[in-house]
Design an enzyme around this catalytic site. Structure first.
Site, mmCIF file in Angstrom:
data_model
loop_
_atom_site.group_PDB
_atom_site.id
_atom_site.type_symbol
_atom_site.label_atom_id
_atom_site.label_comp_id
_atom_site.label_asym_id
_atom_site.label_seq_id
_atom_site.Cartn_x
_atom_site.Cartn_y
_atom_site.Cartn_z
ATOM 1 N N CYS A 104 2.981 -4.865 6.676
ATOM 2 C CA CYS A 104 2.742 -4.606 5.256
ATOM 3 C C CYS A 104 3.980 -4.038 4.572
ATOM 4 C CB CYS A 104 1.583 -3.624 5.086
ATOM 5 S SG CYS A 104 0.002 -4.285 5.637
ATOM 6 N N HIS A 119 0.827 -1.204 0.000
ATOM 7 C CA HIS A 119 0.000 0.000 0.000
ATOM 8 C C HIS A 119 0.862 1.254 0.000
ATOM 9 C CE1 HIS A 119 0.898 0.823 4.244
ATOM 10 N NE2 HIS A 119 0.745 -0.482 4.462
#
Length: 199
Positions: A175, A159
């Site tokens: 992440c 992301h």
């Protein structure tokens, strides 16, 4: 001193000065000891921004390029992307998980693409950081930035981030983060089914 000798000396001085200028940002970055704040951890010494911009071939990592391929190297903090036809190759600096126990490695794929993602901390994040909000909608306060590629592993995503200080660092809760402009570009190339390998 002849004219040609003088020109050669001037050229060498110019080149040496140019190399020194190019090295200055890297040296300044290497010697940085400014504290940085990572969400939930408080001030801590900077884990220096590093990212390896060495181009790689896809063949050692993937059997084929069906649906495209994303390789995330958590050591060099770089994301490599190849389109299915092999004609386009992209290399982006990333943020990676803060610790090895938060790092997932192995093969998965993109299962969902979202523009303007919402964010909810995982149960493990809430346990570590009970003061965190249970939900943040799309916008400048969202830790997932402007775009997110959801992976086949629960809670794992590639992301964007609005906090550009995180890129090149061990700064995420699991992440892989990219600059918003880079995730926007990767988002345009990647598709549901794109292969992903984290090493």
């Amino acid at each position: 001193m002849t004219s040609s000798t003088l020109k050669l000396a001037n050229r060498r001085a110019f080149l040496a000065g140019g190399v020194a200028l190019l090295a200055a940002p890297a040296l300044a970055q290497q010697n940085s000891t400014e504290p940085d704040k990572v969400l939930g951890l408080g001030p801590h010494p900077v884990d220096h921004n590093i990212s390896s911009f060495r181009a790689l071939n896809w063949q050692p990592y993937f059997a084929n390029l069906k649906n495209g391929a994303i390789l995330v190297d958590t050591t060099s903090r770089a994301l490599h992307f190849w389109t299915e036809d092999g004609q386009t190759y992209k290399l982006y600096p990333t943020s990676v998980p803060m610790t090895d126990d938060l790092t997932r490695r192995g093969r998965t794929s993109v299962v969902k693409k979202v523009v303007g993602p919402e964010w909810r901390p995982t149960p493990a994040m809430r346990k570590r950081n009970p003061e965190w909000p249970p939900y943040i909608g799309p916008g400048p306060d969202n830790p997932l930035g402007t775009h997110a590629l959801y992976l086949g592993w629960t809670y794992y995503r590639i992301h964007g981030t609005h906090d550009t200080r995180k890129i090149g660092r061990r700064s995420s809760n699991g992440c892989i983060g990219l600059y918003n402009e880079n995730i926007s570009e990767l988002f345009s190339y990647a598709k549901v089914g794109t292969q992903v390998l984290l090493i």
